[in-house]
Design an enzyme around this catalytic site. Sequence first.
Site, short mmCIF file in Angstrom:
data_model
loop_
_atom_site.label_atom_id
_atom_site.label_comp_id
_atom_site.label_asym_id
_atom_site.label_seq_id
_atom_site.Cartn_x
_atom_site.Cartn_y
_atom_site.Cartn_z
N HIS A 172 -5.17 -12.98 1.77
CA HIS A 172 -4.51 -11.89 1.05
C HIS A 172 -4.73 -12.12 -0.46
CE1 HIS A 172 -2.05 -8.57 0.31
NE2 HIS A 172 -0.86 -8.99 0.69
N ARG A 223 1.89 -6.63 -8.42
CA ARG A 223 0.79 -6.14 -7.57
C ARG A 223 0.09 -4.98 -8.27
NH1 ARG A 223 0.97 -6.90 -2.10
NH2 ARG A 223 -1.07 -5.92 -2.21
N GLN A 280 -2.74 -10.36 -3.42
CA GLN A 280 -1.36 -10.85 -3.55
C GLN A 280 -1.31 -12.09 -4.44
OE1 GLN A 280 1.71 -9.67 -2.00
NE2 GLN A 280 2.45 -11.06 -3.57
N ARG A 312 -7.35 -2.93 4.45
CA ARG A 312 -6.41 -3.86 5.09
C ARG A 312 -6.73 -3.84 6.58
NH1 ARG A 312 0.00 -4.67 4.35
NH2 ARG A 312 -0.88 -5.83 2.62
N ASP A 345 6.44 -17.40 3.63
CA ASP A 345 6.03 -16.08 4.13
C ASP A 345 6.61 -15.92 5.54
OD1 ASP A 345 4.72 -13.65 4.42
OD2 ASP A 345 2.78 -14.54 4.95
N CYS A 388 5.70 -13.01 -0.92
CA CYS A 388 4.90 -11.79 -1.04
C CYS A 388 5.65 -10.55 -0.56
CB CYS A 388 3.59 -11.96 -0.28
SG CYS A 388 3.79 -12.11 1.51
N1 NVA Z 1 1.43 -12.88 6.45
C1 NVA Z 1 1.92 -11.53 6.38
C2 NVA Z 1 1.82 -11.00 4.99
C3 NVA Z 1 2.35 -9.61 4.79
C4 NVA Z 1 2.14 -9.07 3.43
C5 NVA Z 1 1.14 -10.66 7.34
O1 NVA Z 1 -0.09 -10.84 7.45
O2 NVA Z 1 1.74 -9.83 8.02
N1 CP Z 2 2.99 -8.13 0.20
C1 CP Z 2 2.39 -7.07 0.76
O1 CP Z 2 1.15 -7.02 0.88
O2 CP Z 2 3.22 -6.07 1.13
P1 CP Z 2 2.88 -4.80 2.03
O3 CP Z 2 2.58 -5.30 3.43
O4 CP Z 2 4.11 -3.95 1.96
O5 CP Z 2 1.68 -4.10 1.46
#
Ligand code: NVA
Ligand code: CP
Length: 308
Positions: free
Chosen positions: A129, A291, A132, A102, A223, A263
């Site tokens: 992502h 997930r 997801q 990540r 989101d 998500c």
């Molecule tokens: N768009 C959000 C998704 C979190 C799972 C982010 O990138 O923070």
């Molecule tokens: N939806 C998602 O990826 O959640 P986290 O940021 O908690 O991993």
Amino acid sequence: MKHFLTLNDFTKDEILEILDLAIKIKKELKNGEIKQRMKDKSLAMIFEKSSTRTRVSFEVGMTQLGGHALFLSSRDTQLGRGEPLKDTAIVISRMVDMVMIRTYKQKDIEEFASYSNVPVINGLTDEFHPVQLMADYMTMIEHGKNKNPKVAYVGDGNNMAHSWLMLASKLGFELRVATPKGYEVDSVILDQAMQNAKKSGAKIVILNDPKEAVEGCDIVTTDTWASMGQEDEKAQRERDFQGYIVDNKLMKLAKKDAIFLHCLPAYRGQEVSKEVLEGAQSVVFDEAENRLHAQKGIMIWLDKHKEV
Ligand code: NVA
Ligand code: CP
């Protein structure tokens, strides 16, 4: 070496094959059948951003498959002190069987993958992502919403919007994306989706009006307005996104039996009202649980296709 960096690298058949497997292993787990399909294998999980779901689902998933997952925060590894990605990729991939990352830039995960001897999974970047979306589509299947669905994505043109573009354009369904002006999806990613759509028959509609997007849809999703890394823009974004909340009024424009996906983490009163998030149409906690199952499917599939 087959990696899982964006859904664009996968065919419709491959995506559906992974999800068939995920649904099968979910059933097995619920029936108490434990099959250690990745016995004694190790997954390195590199996190440069926070996470609840991604960390827990990959770690538990690996344990259930008979393997082991290592949580590596960039703060505590030499990556955080400037060791190049290249060296990190070479070293880690000599020791583990799979890597999940990540991070911020998609190009960093691509660079890592190019030096890795083992499959690399995108656990979220600024651009995409994909894991997801596998859980999201699995949830759509389970709720009977995978036959010519019309999906409305309302909100920021971010990693989730981009991943929906990839999923819809690969699988061939209708996706309407409504963002405020100035927060549209990336034009290169949109072009790619439009190319895919020509082959798959997907209908991609880009809008600025949430009502037009949601009208007659089977799935409504949104989101956060400020993603990880955009903390400084939060106040400005809250102003710019006024009118983009998914509330009961907006949900009423969708089909009566439409479902709501998110998500998570969700910010009640911002991108979604408490009533919608916790209401009867919301399947966000099924989605979050999936997930675990979807990613187990991805890991088993990648492990099996390692030599290809
Ligand atoms: N768009 C959000 C998704 C979190 C799972 C982010 O990138 O923070
Ligand atoms: N939806 C998602 O990826 O959640 P986290 O940021 O908690 O991993």
